[in-house]
Enzyme design. Structure first.
Site, PDB file in Angstrom:
ATOM      1  N   ARG A  52       0.896  -1.169  -0.182  1.00  0.00           N
ATOM      2  CA  ARG A  52      -0.052   0.014  -0.133  1.00  0.00           C
ATOM      3  C   ARG A  52       0.954   1.277   0.052  1.00  0.00           C
ATOM      4  O   ARG A  52       0.413   2.325  -0.710  1.00  0.00           O
ATOM      5  CB  ARG A  52      -0.861   0.164   1.206  1.00  0.00           C
ATOM      6  CG  ARG A  52      -2.133   1.147   0.888  1.00  0.00           C
ATOM      7  CD  ARG A  52      -3.158   0.969   2.292  1.00  0.00           C
ATOM      8  NE  ARG A  52      -2.443   1.295   3.524  1.00  0.00           N
ATOM      9  CZ  ARG A  52      -3.348   1.084   4.580  1.00  0.00           C
ATOM     10  NH1 ARG A  52      -4.663   0.763   4.611  1.00  0.00           N
ATOM     11  NH2 ARG A  52      -2.803   1.230   5.981  1.00  0.00           N
ATOM     12  N   ARG A 105      10.363  17.967  -8.971  1.00  0.00           N
ATOM     13  CA  ARG A 105      11.636  17.595  -9.786  1.00  0.00           C
ATOM     14  C   ARG A 105      12.794  18.096  -8.978  1.00  0.00           C
ATOM     15  O   ARG A 105      13.843  17.746  -9.077  1.00  0.00           O
ATOM     16  CB  ARG A 105      11.437  18.159 -11.219  1.00  0.00           C
ATOM     17  CG  ARG A 105      10.261  17.362 -11.856  1.00  0.00           C
ATOM     18  CD  ARG A 105      10.572  18.116 -13.218  1.00  0.00           C
ATOM     19  NE  ARG A 105       9.962  19.358 -13.254  1.00  0.00           N
ATOM     20  CZ  ARG A 105       9.803  20.177 -14.270  1.00  0.00           C
ATOM     21  NH1 ARG A 105      10.096  19.840 -15.514  1.00  0.00           N
ATOM     22  NH2 ARG A 105       9.821  21.663 -13.899  1.00  0.00           N
ATOM     23  N   LYS A 151      -2.220   7.289   0.993  1.00  0.00           N
ATOM     24  CA  LYS A 151      -2.020   7.659   2.537  1.00  0.00           C
ATOM     25  C   LYS A 151      -0.926   8.596   2.422  1.00  0.00           C
ATOM     26  O   LYS A 151       0.083   8.269   2.714  1.00  0.00           O
ATOM     27  CB  LYS A 151      -1.729   6.389   3.233  1.00  0.00           C
ATOM     28  CG  LYS A 151      -2.159   6.161   4.668  1.00  0.00           C
ATOM     29  CD  LYS A 151      -2.007   4.841   5.451  1.00  0.00           C
ATOM     30  CE  LYS A 151      -2.060   5.051   6.917  1.00  0.00           C
ATOM     31  NZ  LYS A 151      -3.193   5.747   7.487  1.00  0.00           N
ATOM     32  N   GLU A 184     -15.899   6.940   5.450  1.00  0.00           N
ATOM     33  CA  GLU A 184     -15.166   6.025   6.713  1.00  0.00           C
ATOM     34  C   GLU A 184     -14.955   7.186   7.795  1.00  0.00           C
ATOM     35  O   GLU A 184     -15.360   8.132   7.684  1.00  0.00           O
ATOM     36  CB  GLU A 184     -13.838   5.797   6.008  1.00  0.00           C
ATOM     37  CG  GLU A 184     -12.877   6.916   5.638  1.00  0.00           C
ATOM     38  CD  GLU A 184     -11.614   6.399   4.975  1.00  0.00           C
ATOM     39  OE1 GLU A 184     -11.127   5.424   5.220  1.00  0.00           O
ATOM     40  OE2 GLU A 184     -11.255   7.192   4.149  1.00  0.00           O
TER      41      GLU A 184
HETATM   42  N1  PMP Z   1      -9.082   5.030   6.907  1.00  0.00           N
HETATM   43  C1  PMP Z   1      -8.196   6.073   7.386  1.00  0.00           C
HETATM   44  C2  PMP Z   1      -8.428   7.361   6.731  1.00  0.00           C
HETATM   45  C3  PMP Z   1      -6.919   5.786   7.947  1.00  0.00           C
HETATM   46  O1  PMP Z   1      -6.130   6.738   8.382  1.00  0.00           O
HETATM   47  C4  PMP Z   1      -6.812   4.366   8.486  1.00  0.00           C
HETATM   48  C5  PMP Z   1      -5.450   3.960   9.358  1.00  0.00           C
HETATM   49  N2  PMP Z   1      -4.757   3.983   8.590  1.00  0.00           N
HETATM   50  C6  PMP Z   1      -7.925   3.395   8.111  1.00  0.00           C
HETATM   51  C7  PMP Z   1      -9.019   3.820   7.393  1.00  0.00           C
HETATM   52  C8  PMP Z   1      -7.721   1.985   8.834  1.00  0.00           C
HETATM   53  O2  PMP Z   1      -6.874   1.288   7.743  1.00  0.00           O
HETATM   54  P1  PMP Z   1      -5.867   0.303   8.351  1.00  0.00           P
HETATM   55  O3  PMP Z   1      -6.984  -1.064   8.773  1.00  0.00           O
HETATM   56  O4  PMP Z   1      -5.095  -0.212   7.320  1.00  0.00           O
HETATM   57  O5  PMP Z   1      -5.070   0.841   9.820  1.00  0.00           O
END
Ligand code: PMP
Length: 285
Positions: A52, A105, A151, A184
């Protein structure tokens, strides 16, 4: 407690581990990161996290100057060097030093950083009694502007939502996407239980592809439950039998109230508790 921090292959004590003020990670949030857990000295789903990270980097045109295997080895090494059993690992890749302008760059030396430390767990009452969360007015980033699949080091979208949650007395906040669907939480994915099946927003709702979300889905499917990745509304959440969140730090945490509505009977539900235990057993294998 002083820790050894890995930066581009060299070890520094936590007091001496530094990046430049001209690093675009600081100037622009230009970089990517991962948060991982170790259980009994073994990193949970290490390969998935590293994949990831590389995909996040690819999406922002940032080349990580080592192979996936070399990064996995370095992460394992840092867990051992710092004698971490149950801990938390943060891996950061910044664009590196550049000029004060945006141009990536000009940055030729990405900084790869690994910090392995103790884990700060949520208080146990959250697991025993469940969380109360609210939906906030800050929408999750529009996927065509900045994909939540990345991320990135720019977490302001999530931080603004978290501030709104905190101001309402909630430590986690639920974010909607640009279509008004459930996306989320600020640092966790969301699941509902309805009539014995699991429902969670699909990736195209504009969410991070959570590694805990995937592990919990696999566990549920493994015991014969249906897991439907479908668009969900606030109505679906309010009328769910159970709600829970998943994340690397939180693992599986029950939610008992959303926007002042009690979920189910207002107590952590049996399916949530079962999946929480199964997840903990899997993580500690
Ligand atoms: N959503 C967001 C925005 C996050 O920052 C995280 C934590 N990294 C998650 C979901 C959960 O992801 P994971 O199970 O990979 O930690």
């Amino acid at each position: 407690m002083s820790r050894q921090v890995w930066i581009n292959g060299k070890l520094y004590s936590s007091e001496d581990a530094r990046v430049s003020v001209f690093d675009h990670g600081l100037l622009y949030g230009d970089g990517v990161f991962e948060g991982l857990r170790s259980y009994g000295g073994k990193v949970f789903r290490l390969h998935e996290h590293v994949v990831r990270l590389f995909e996040s980097a690819k999406a922002i045109w940032l080349e990580i100057p080592l192979t996936q295997q070399a990064l996995c080895d370095a992460i394992d090494q840092m867990v051992k060097t710092n004698e971490i059993e149950d801990g938390y690992i943060r891996v950061i890749v910044t664009r590196g030093v550049g000029t004060l302008g945006l141009d990536p760059r000009k940055c030729n030396d990405p900084q790869v950083i690994i910090i392995a430390d103790a884990i700060a767990l949520y208080p146990s009452e959250y697991y025993e009694n469940g969380l109360e969360i609210i939906t906030v007015s800050v929408n999750r980033n529009h996927p065509t502007a900045l994909s939540p699949r990345i991320k990135s080091l720019n977490y302001l979208n999530n931080i603004l939502a978290k501030i709104e949650g905190i101001q309402s007395g909630c430590i986690e906040a639920l974010m909607l996407n640009h279509k008004g669907e459930i996306a989320e939480c600020t640092g966790d994915n969301i699941f509902l239980v309805k009539q014995g099946e699991l429902r969670t927003p699909p990736l195209d709702a504009g969410i991070l592809a959570g590694i805990t979300r995937e592990a919990v889905s696999e566990i549920a499917e493994g015991i014969g439950m249906d897991v439907r990745r479908v668009a969900l509304t606030k109505h679906d959440v309010y009328t769910a039998d159970e709600v829970f969140l998943t994340g690397t730090a939180a693992e599986v945490v029950p939610v008992v109230k959303v926007d002042s509505r009690s979920i189910g009977d207002g107590k952590p539900g049996p399916i949530t508790c079962d999946l929480k235990e199964r997840f903990q057993a899997l993580a500690r294998l």
